[in-house]
Design an enzyme around this catalytic site. Structure first.
Site, mmCIF file in Angstrom:
data_model
loop_
_atom_site.group_PDB
_atom_site.id
_atom_site.type_symbol
_atom_site.label_atom_id
_atom_site.label_comp_id
_atom_site.label_asym_id
_atom_site.label_seq_id
_atom_site.Cartn_x
_atom_site.Cartn_y
_atom_site.Cartn_z
ATOM 1 N N LYS A 42 34.738 8.898 19.266
ATOM 2 C CA LYS A 42 33.815 8.039 18.524
ATOM 3 C C LYS A 42 32.547 7.688 19.305
ATOM 4 C CE LYS A 42 34.718 6.821 14.921
ATOM 5 N NZ LYS A 42 34.879 7.334 13.533
ATOM 6 N N SER A 274 46.580 10.506 17.357
ATOM 7 C CA SER A 274 45.850 11.455 16.497
ATOM 8 C C SER A 274 45.635 12.777 17.225
ATOM 9 C CB SER A 274 44.524 10.864 16.002
ATOM 10 O OG SER A 274 43.670 10.580 17.087
#
Ligand SMILES: Cc1ncc(COP(=O)(O)O)c(C=O)c1O
Length: 308
Positions: A42, A274
């Protein structure tokens, strides 16, 4: 190698060949997004969004920045906002791990925790995300801050179109058979897949969702709670472009847990759920025969395991 600031550590991440966890036929590569200063993929979106907001005159030095985050975008924004000179407030569901709060606060961010609506600690649902979003929007309005809005901000996709996707193509080019990525806002999957399909539309682009929460694949939600923080919110994300997807693959909580252990022990990589889901889905796909006999697959190692 000399970089100007911590921002110079964002982008241009290496690919790691995961030979110990998958020894063929074919080759599996993981993109080491966890080595960026905020500890996750991110950071890329955070940098593009803030740079873009300055360019468009939506943000000036000293102005507050507010975002609803599951923690990784918050850490990325804290890193970026420090360097641009903007105070940052993260609004986060209390269901995300306390390590995320610690990291954001240590980077100078203010963290507002929002009580969970229907999830439990470690398992954040779409309802929890909605509640945090309402609070973030209200706070930005009240304080005149810039609201990042990662689920709708196109800079989120641009970061991966111009960055991650282009880097994957530069490193693997036409050798690439498939790209595999789990979906949070969809920025990573959509941006990378758009870039890759523009170069060669035969490369398979594969979206990963938690089992029971496969909304993008068009299935009804049977279990909104899962352990893969940062992905699988059980909602049709605004960035989504179904035409980019060749296959959807679901990963169970147990599989994500098992692959975290395998990545740590076999590859010496302590990563989040993830990343483990991405590696698990890639191997399922390579073993399915759908990609031919010796496929080359690239996936995303989204974040470090230290925040869990
Ligand atoms: C741990 C983790 N993995 C994957 C993602 C998915 O990234 P994207 O929002 O680009 O779909 C996120 C997003 O926050 C995340 O925090």
């Amino acid at each position: 190698m000399i970089v100007d600031s911590a921002l110079g550590l964002i982008e241009n991440t290496p690919l790691i060949e995961l030979k110990n966890i998958y020894d063929g036929p074919g080759r599996l590569f993981g993109k080491a997004e966890f080595i960026q200063p905020g500890g996750s993929v991110k950071d890329r979106a955070a940098l593009y969004i803030i740079r873009d907001a300055y360019k468009q005159g939506k943000l000036v030095k000293g102005q507050g920045v507010v975002e609803m985050t599951s923690g990784n975008m918050g850490a990325g924004l804290a890193v970026v906002c420090n360097q641009f000179g903007n105070p940052f407030t993260a609004v986060m569901s209390s269901g995300n791990s306390p390590q995320r709060v610690k990291m954001m606060e240590s980077l100078g961010a203010r963290v507002d925790l929002v009580a969970q609506v229907d999830g439990v600690p470690g398992q954040v649902t779409g309802g929890d995300i909605d509640a945090a979003t309402v609070q973030a929007i209200a706070l930005a309005k009240e304080t005149g801050a810039f609201y990042v809005d990662q689920f709708n901000n196109p800079a989120c996709v641009d970061a991966h179109f111009c960055g991650t996707g282009a880097e994957l193509w530069q490193d693997l080019g036409d050798e690439l058979t498939a790209f595999v990525a789990a979906v949070g806002t969809g920025g990573t999957f959509v941006g990378c897949s758009k870039y890759i399909k523009l170069q060669n539309r035969n490369i398979h682009c594969v979206a990963v969702e938690p089992s029971g929460s496969e909304v993008l694949a068009g299935k009804p939600i049977t279990d909104a709670k899962h352990n893969m923080q940062g992905i699988g919110y059980g909602l049709m994300v605004p960035h989504w472009d179904h035409s980019l997807v060749d296959h959807y693959i679901a990963v169970t909580n147990d599989e994500a847990e098992d692959y975290r252990k395998l990545l740590a022990v076999k590859e010496s990589l302590h990563l989040g759920f993830s990343a483990a889901a991405n590696v698990c889905a890639s191997i399922k796909l390579m073993q399915s025969g759908l990609l031919g006999e010796t496929p080359v697959v690239a996936t995303i190692l989204c974040d470090s395991g230290l925040k869990y």
